[in-house]
Design an enzyme around this catalytic site. Structure first.
Site, short mmCIF file in Angstrom:
data_model
loop_
_atom_site.label_atom_id
_atom_site.label_comp_id
_atom_site.label_asym_id
_atom_site.label_seq_id
_atom_site.Cartn_x
_atom_site.Cartn_y
_atom_site.Cartn_z
CE LYS A 227 55.49 -5.07 45.31
NZ LYS A 227 54.84 -6.41 45.27
CD GLU A 305 42.95 2.38 40.55
OE1 GLU A 305 42.15 2.11 41.48
OE2 GLU A 305 43.36 1.54 39.74
CB CYS A 339 39.63 -0.49 42.21
SG CYS A 339 40.10 -0.13 40.52
CD GLU A 437 37.49 -1.52 47.27
OE1 GLU A 437 37.40 -1.30 46.05
OE2 GLU A 437 38.53 -1.26 47.94
#
Length: 534
Positions: A227, A305, A339, A437
């Site tokens: 997906k 992750e 990331c 973040e």
């Protein structure tokens, strides 16, 4: 919405007749060539999609069981640089997701029996096709994600290398024979594929995040249902086209794209279906926790992750020029939308002012905001308006609490999703940019005094994906590398990813590792066999 058409009656691309205005050729544009709106005869001879994208690779239907399947509904995929519609893609739901899982499950029973050598050969063919089509694949990445073409080309090579790497690892799945205390017994350990793996990937690396997972899964003998992110489904579908050409058997690699509105139901279906044995997800920590809850009910194997908050520490002993170079590479790749991007810059008092000055100069000299297809662009758009608003929020919060804008600080005049590369000084630990973040082109600098203080600040978070530091003191290098609570450390290096090395984090940054020789273990079950009466 622009008038759309279909090239063929089944499974062919749907896209606007003319390229978006901002992608028509301009002086200095190196990415796309000038093309008039094509006629049908021209399209049949060699079809090109919007803005010169390859129509052979620009697929819009789901790919299940080796076939292109339209859905009852479609959703638009837009260019983040202009907002123009690139195409209408099949909007799959839970029913289509479950059907894809069943198809993958049926294919697993034969794929698991294919020899490791043959799986290796097929993955290598897929790699070869990716390399042959790398320029077209890179243009698709730039069109749907906005990243500069040079970066997209780099991602294409990186993503293809995962298929090459795991094509080699497929033949190195070794078991063990364990000596026992009984003379008439033999103990064996076998490694066997888990089964169907649900692969849920993000938009910021729309190709590499797929091949890093799928390469390992297929090498191990698993089958997959992918997906892709709703912002960037074209890359996953282009990979399906090449997988088909490479001879990957039907049902082994399946793709079910969906809109943001259906993402929740499709994600839940892929995580709760009893025929799924493994879930691999890259994305936000918040979403990862939801998927973990789904997986827990049937105790599925999970790889995650998730988010990061990478510290970038510069000690007094560091080579400042080297540190600035590393900071530029780490922070501003993909406009800060990775990331492992440095999110917090911790600079020791003795070199703080020198670092900030040189960092600002490097940003002004080397960074150019623009469309990803334009020659010289280093900073493309953020993925959407929400991403821009988050950067704005972090900047305004920091300034309201005493931070100073050294350079940048506002939306860029180029367009709605563009933001100026921004450097802040006088940043403190209580500001949002120090605790969350950002995922954008914002570099906040915090001044510190001692090594212990820097480590305490760096570790004062519930995530731990990557961390970076610069030092010329060998003893300090060992101490800090061991004390940083992250899964990956860059020492005097701002770019740490490679196919040969394990990628993953600690704390709430995830579970498991991807890439490297360890990545294939995530898709293998260890079976102990006790052989008696020998």
């Amino acid at each position: 919405m622009a008038t759309c058409f279909r090239l063929r009656s089944f499974g062919a691309p749907r896209f606007p007749l003319a390229p978006p205005r901002h992608l028509r050729p301009r002086p200095g544009c190196s990415g796309l060539t000038a093309r008039a709106a094509p006629g049908r005869a021209q399209l049949r001879s060699y079809a090109r999609g919007p803005a010169g994208l390859s129509a052979e690779l620009l697929r819009t239907d789901s790919f299940v069981g080796g076939r292109w399947l339209p859905a009852a509904a479609t959703f638009p995929v837009t260019d983040p640089a202009s907002g123009a519609t690139l195409g209408m893609v099949a909007d799959c739901g839970a029913a289509e997701a479950h059907a894809a899982v069943r198809t993958a499950y049926e294919a697993f029973h034969s794929w698991r029996g294919v020899s490791a050598k043959e799986r290796s050969s097929l993955l290598r063919k897929w790699y070869d096709l990716m390399m042959q089509n790398k320029d077209d694949l890179a243009k698709i990445i730039t069109a749907e994600s906005g990243k500069p073409l040079a970066e997209a080309q780099g991602e294409m090579v990186y993503s293809a290398l995962f298929l090459e790497w795991f094509s080699e690892e497929a033949r190195r799945v070794y078991g063990d024979i364990i000596p026992t205390s009984s003379k008439d017994r033999r103990a064996l350990v076998l490694k066997q594929p888990l089964g169907v793996a649900s692969i849920i990937t993000p938009w910021n690396f729309p190709s590499a995040m797929i091949t890093r997972k799928v390469g390992a899964a297929l090498a191990a003998g698993c089958t997959v249902v992918v997906k892709p992110a709703e912002d960037t489904p074209f890359s996953a579908l282009a990979l399906a086209q090449l997988a088909n050409q490479a001879g990957i058997p039907p049902g082994v690699y399946n793709v079910v794209p969906c809109s943001r509105a259906k993402a929740k139901e499709v994600g839940e279906a892929l995580c709760t279906d009893p025929l799924v044995s493994k879930i691999s997800f890259t994305g936000s920590t918040a979403t990862g926790k939801i998927l973990l809850h789904h997986a827990a009910n049937s105790v599925k194997r999970v790889s995650m992750e998730l988010g990061g908050l990478a510290p970038f520490i510069v000690f007094d002993s560091a080579n400042v020029d080297q540190a600035v170079k590393g900071a530029m590479a780490s922070k501003f790749r993909n406009a800060g939308q990775t990331c492992v991007c440095a999110n917090r810059f911790l600079v020791q008092r003795g070199i703080h002012d020198s670092f900030v000055k040189k960092f600002a100069e490097a940003m002004k000299t080397n960074l150019r905001v623009g469309n990803g297809f334009e020659e010289g662009t280093t900073q493309g758009p953020l993925i959407n308006e929400k991403a821009v608003e988050k950067v704005e929020k972090h900047v305004s919060d920091a300034v309201s609490k005493g931070a100073t804008i050294v350079t940048g600080g506002k939306r860029h005049q180029y367009g709605r999703n563009f933001f100026e590369p921004t450097l802040l000084s006088n940043v403190t630990k209580d500001m949002l940019c120090s605790r969350e973040e950002t995922f954008g082109p914002l570099a906040p600098v915090i001044k510190f005094d001692t090594e212990e203080e820097a480590i305490a600040i760096a570790n004062a978070t519930d995530v731990g994906l990557a961390g970076y530091f610069y030092s010329q003191d060998p003893a300090q290098i060992w101490r800090v590398a061991e004390k940083l609570e992250v899964g990956m450390v860059g020492v005097n290096e701002g770019m740490i990813s490679s196919v040969e090395c394990p990628f993953g984090g600690v704390k709430q940054s995830g579970l498991g590792r991807e890439g490297s020789k360890y990545g294939i273990d995530e898709y293998l079950e260890v079976k102990y066999v006790c052989y008696g009466s020998v």
